[in-house]
Design an enzyme around this catalytic site. Structure first.
Site, PDB file in Angstrom:
ATOM      1  N   SER A 137      38.519  57.022  70.338  1.00  0.00           N
ATOM      2  CA  SER A 137      39.244  55.531  70.512  1.00  0.00           C
ATOM      3  C   SER A 137      38.504  54.449  70.820  1.00  0.00           C
ATOM      4  O   SER A 137      37.908  54.589  72.045  1.00  0.00           O
ATOM      5  CB  SER A 137      40.496  55.987  71.306  1.00  0.00           C
ATOM      6  OG  SER A 137      41.101  54.556  71.617  1.00  0.00           O
ATOM      7  N   HIS A 189      39.705  56.088  65.833  1.00  0.00           N
ATOM      8  CA  HIS A 189      40.964  55.758  66.429  1.00  0.00           C
ATOM      9  C   HIS A 189      41.093  54.256  66.973  1.00  0.00           C
ATOM     10  O   HIS A 189      40.311  54.059  67.642  1.00  0.00           O
ATOM     11  CB  HIS A 189      41.472  56.997  67.604  1.00  0.00           C
ATOM     12  CG  HIS A 189      42.817  56.887  68.049  1.00  0.00           C
ATOM     13  ND1 HIS A 189      43.990  57.425  67.307  1.00  0.00           N
ATOM     14  CD2 HIS A 189      43.307  56.100  69.082  1.00  0.00           C
ATOM     15  CE1 HIS A 189      44.849  57.233  68.075  1.00  0.00           C
ATOM     16  NE2 HIS A 189      44.820  56.429  69.133  1.00  0.00           N
ATOM     17  N   ASP A 218      43.864  51.390  68.658  1.00  0.00           N
ATOM     18  CA  ASP A 218      45.087  51.338  69.280  1.00  0.00           C
ATOM     19  C   ASP A 218      45.302  49.849  69.215  1.00  0.00           C
ATOM     20  O   ASP A 218      44.546  48.773  69.937  1.00  0.00           O
ATOM     21  CB  ASP A 218      44.520  51.678  70.913  1.00  0.00           C
ATOM     22  CG  ASP A 218      44.507  53.421  71.018  1.00  0.00           C
ATOM     23  OD1 ASP A 218      45.431  54.110  70.566  1.00  0.00           O
ATOM     24  OD2 ASP A 218      43.633  53.657  71.665  1.00  0.00           O
ATOM     25  N   MET A 277      48.205  47.186  70.638  1.00  0.00           N
ATOM     26  CA  MET A 277      49.333  47.195  71.580  1.00  0.00           C
ATOM     27  C   MET A 277      49.780  45.643  71.507  1.00  0.00           C
ATOM     28  O   MET A 277      48.854  44.909  71.376  1.00  0.00           O
ATOM     29  CB  MET A 277      48.707  47.581  72.810  1.00  0.00           C
ATOM     30  CG  MET A 277      47.984  48.917  72.963  1.00  0.00           C
ATOM     31  SD  MET A 277      47.813  49.319  74.371  1.00  0.00           S
ATOM     32  CE  MET A 277      46.789  50.940  74.452  1.00  0.00           C
ATOM     33  N   HIS A 297      46.952  53.549  65.338  1.00  0.00           N
ATOM     34  CA  HIS A 297      47.737  53.871  66.340  1.00  0.00           C
ATOM     35  C   HIS A 297      48.753  52.623  66.543  1.00  0.00           C
ATOM     36  O   HIS A 297      48.266  51.936  67.696  1.00  0.00           O
ATOM     37  CB  HIS A 297      47.343  54.485  67.343  1.00  0.00           C
ATOM     38  CG  HIS A 297      48.546  55.114  68.383  1.00  0.00           C
ATOM     39  ND1 HIS A 297      48.233  55.655  69.693  1.00  0.00           N
ATOM     40  CD2 HIS A 297      49.713  55.248  68.288  1.00  0.00           C
ATOM     41  CE1 HIS A 297      49.116  55.504  70.418  1.00  0.00           C
ATOM     42  NE2 HIS A 297      50.108  55.521  69.514  1.00  0.00           N
ATOM     43  N   MET A 300      51.216  50.775  68.547  1.00  0.00           N
ATOM     44  CA  MET A 300      52.197  50.898  69.994  1.00  0.00           C
ATOM     45  C   MET A 300      52.857  49.396  70.103  1.00  0.00           C
ATOM     46  O   MET A 300      52.531  48.580  70.756  1.00  0.00           O
ATOM     47  CB  MET A 300      51.338  51.100  71.295  1.00  0.00           C
ATOM     48  CG  MET A 300      50.973  52.482  71.151  1.00  0.00           C
ATOM     49  SD  MET A 300      49.489  52.795  72.345  1.00  0.00           S
ATOM     50  CE  MET A 300      48.118  52.484  71.017  1.00  0.00           C
ATOM     51  N   MET A 346      51.785  62.049  72.383  1.00  0.00           N
ATOM     52  CA  MET A 346      51.190  61.392  73.514  1.00  0.00           C
ATOM     53  C   MET A 346      50.839  62.559  74.551  1.00  0.00           C
ATOM     54  O   MET A 346      52.052  63.003  75.138  1.00  0.00           O
ATOM     55  CB  MET A 346      51.708  60.340  73.811  1.00  0.00           C
ATOM     56  CG  MET A 346      51.667  59.022  72.721  1.00  0.00           C
ATOM     57  SD  MET A 346      50.260  58.529  72.196  1.00  0.00           S
ATOM     58  CE  MET A 346      49.465  57.867  74.221  1.00  0.00           C
ATOM     59  N   GLY A 384      42.047  56.055  80.054  1.00  0.00           N
ATOM     60  CA  GLY A 384      41.384  56.461  81.452  1.00  0.00           C
ATOM     61  C   GLY A 384      42.467  57.088  82.210  1.00  0.00           C
ATOM     62  O   GLY A 384      42.360  57.174  83.565  1.00  0.00           O
ATOM     63  N   ASP A 444      46.642  62.725  72.143  1.00  0.00           N
ATOM     64  CA  ASP A 444      45.964  61.429  72.490  1.00  0.00           C
ATOM     65  C   ASP A 444      46.486  61.215  73.896  1.00  0.00           C
ATOM     66  O   ASP A 444      47.569  61.048  74.474  1.00  0.00           O
ATOM     67  CB  ASP A 444      46.386  60.210  71.752  1.00  0.00           C
ATOM     68  CG  ASP A 444      45.892  58.833  71.801  1.00  0.00           C
ATOM     69  OD1 ASP A 444      45.217  58.849  72.617  1.00  0.00           O
ATOM     70  OD2 ASP A 444      46.617  57.954  71.229  1.00  0.00           O
ATOM     71  N   GLY A 468      39.095  58.476  74.321  1.00  0.00           N
ATOM     72  CA  GLY A 468      38.580  57.209  74.524  1.00  0.00           C
ATOM     73  C   GLY A 468      37.309  57.177  75.795  1.00  0.00           C
ATOM     74  O   GLY A 468      36.148  57.288  75.471  1.00  0.00           O
ATOM     75  N   SER A 469      37.832  57.157  77.115  1.00  0.00           N
ATOM     76  CA  SER A 469      36.915  57.106  78.206  1.00  0.00           C
ATOM     77  C   SER A 469      35.991  58.378  78.197  1.00  0.00           C
ATOM     78  O   SER A 469      34.935  58.099  78.657  1.00  0.00           O
ATOM     79  CB  SER A 469      37.900  56.878  79.555  1.00  0.00           C
ATOM     80  OG  SER A 469      38.721  57.956  79.442  1.00  0.00           O
TER      81      SER A 469
HETATM   82  C1  DX5 Z   1      46.629  55.201  75.150  1.00  0.00           C
HETATM   83  C2  DX5 Z   1      45.875  55.176  73.687  1.00  0.00           C
HETATM   84  C3  DX5 Z   1      44.684  56.111  73.837  1.00  0.00           C
HETATM   85  C4  DX5 Z   1      43.764  56.142  74.827  1.00  0.00           C
HETATM   86  C5  DX5 Z   1      43.019  57.204  75.063  1.00  0.00           C
HETATM   87  O1  DX5 Z   1      47.874  54.302  75.027  1.00  0.00           O
HETATM   88  O2  DX5 Z   1      46.796  55.519  72.731  1.00  0.00           O
HETATM   89  O3  DX5 Z   1      44.177  56.311  72.333  1.00  0.00           O
HETATM   90  O4  DX5 Z   1      42.698  54.838  74.382  1.00  0.00           O
HETATM   91  O5  DX5 Z   1      42.067  56.846  75.961  1.00  0.00           O
HETATM   92  P1  DX5 Z   1      41.784  57.933  76.879  1.00  0.00           P
HETATM   93  O6  DX5 Z   1      40.857  59.021  76.475  1.00  0.00           O
HETATM   94  O7  DX5 Z   1      40.890  57.360  78.113  1.00  0.00           O
HETATM   95  O8  DX5 Z   1      42.860  58.608  77.678  1.00  0.00           O
HETATM   96 ZN    ZN Z   2      46.140  55.855  70.901  1.00  0.00          ZN
END
Ligand code: DX5
Ligand code: ZN
Length: 231
Positions: free
Chosen positions: A17, A42, A44, A46, A75, A77, A146, A154, A181, A203-204
């Site tokens: 991500s 990926h 994200d 939002m 993705h 959101m 999720m 994170g 995810d 992601g992190s």
């Molecule tokens: C959260 C996102 C994820 C997020 C994952 O709402 O949909 O894709 O970036 O990050 P980590 O892997 O750090 O949880």
């Molecule tokens: Zn995501």
């Protein structure tokens, strides 16, 4: 022969991500994870309403699409995906995942996304049950379960939603991709893969390494080992 043809199972897919990447150098970050061996990217999105955070929109997805050689796994959101899916399809999403909690008719939205030549997917927050959404699950190419509350990178992995992963894999066999995810790292990927997930977003965990090939390879190995496959 593809992995699926050989084993009868959907292949392991690693999708970092970019939410955890350096937003001042997005093009270089894309190249970095592609060189590191990712399968999909990926993205994200939002809107500050459906989730309490605000990230990027169609113009940035379009820019990412210009530089990416791997498919964009977008993705969204956001509230009212039924109104906005077209903009993300046009921006270059290869797959578009929207939340069932925000959609009036998720099965119809899946069909509309597919008509645009994009792979439709539906996402479930940790507490949302899958049972009322059988028609939408049949209409989708992928289901995203999720494993954190959507909104931020994170956070710590929640194991509870893996019950939905198990139930879905049992019900659907290999007819659908199951993505997880949130909080995915070299340990939680094993639990998620054992439950039946085949697409892993991180992601992190990926971006905190200087050499992103290392976490990407560890995720792939962990998932394959959990599935009893050679690594
Ligand atoms: C959260 C996102 C994820 C997020 C994952 O709402 O949909 O894709 O970036 O990050 P980590 O892997 O750090 O949880
Ligand atoms: Zn995501």
């Amino acid at each position: 022969m593809t992995d699926t043809a050989r084993s009868g199972r959907l292949p392991v897919v690693i999708a970092p991500s970019i939410l955890s990447s350096d937003f001042t150098r997005l093009g270089e970050e894309i190249r970095r994870i592609e060189r590191g061996g990712c399968d999909r990217i990926h993205v994200d999105v939002m809107d500050g309403h459906f989730v309490p955070n605000l990230t990027i929109g169609p113009p940035v997805v379009r820019a990412l699409h210009r530089v990416a050689s791997r498919p964009l796994d977008v993705h969204i959101m956001i509230d009212d995906p039924d109104r906005w899916y077209g903009a993300y399809c046009d921006a270059g999403a290869a797959g578009l995942t929207f939340h069932v909690e925000a959609s009036r008719d998720p099965a119809a939205t899946c069909r509309a996304i597919r008509e645009r030549g994009v792979r439709p997917a539906i996402a479930f927050k940790p507490a949302t049950p899958i049972e009322p959404y059988a028609e939408a699950i049949e209409a989708a190419d992928m289901v995203l379960i999720m494993t954190v509350e959507p909104g931020f990178a994170g956070q710590s992995f929640l194991p509870g939603p893996l019950a939905k992963v198990r139930a879905l894999r049992e019900r659907m066999g290999e007819r659908i991709e199951i993505e997880v995810d949130g909080g995915i790292n070299d340990e939680t990927v094993v639990q998620a893969a054992a439950a039946g997930a085949n697409v892993f977003v991180a992601g992190s965990y990926v971006f905190r390494h200087d050499d992103v090939a290392v976490p990407i390879a560890r995720l792939r190995e962990g998932a394959r080992r959990a599935r009893g496959e050679p690594v």
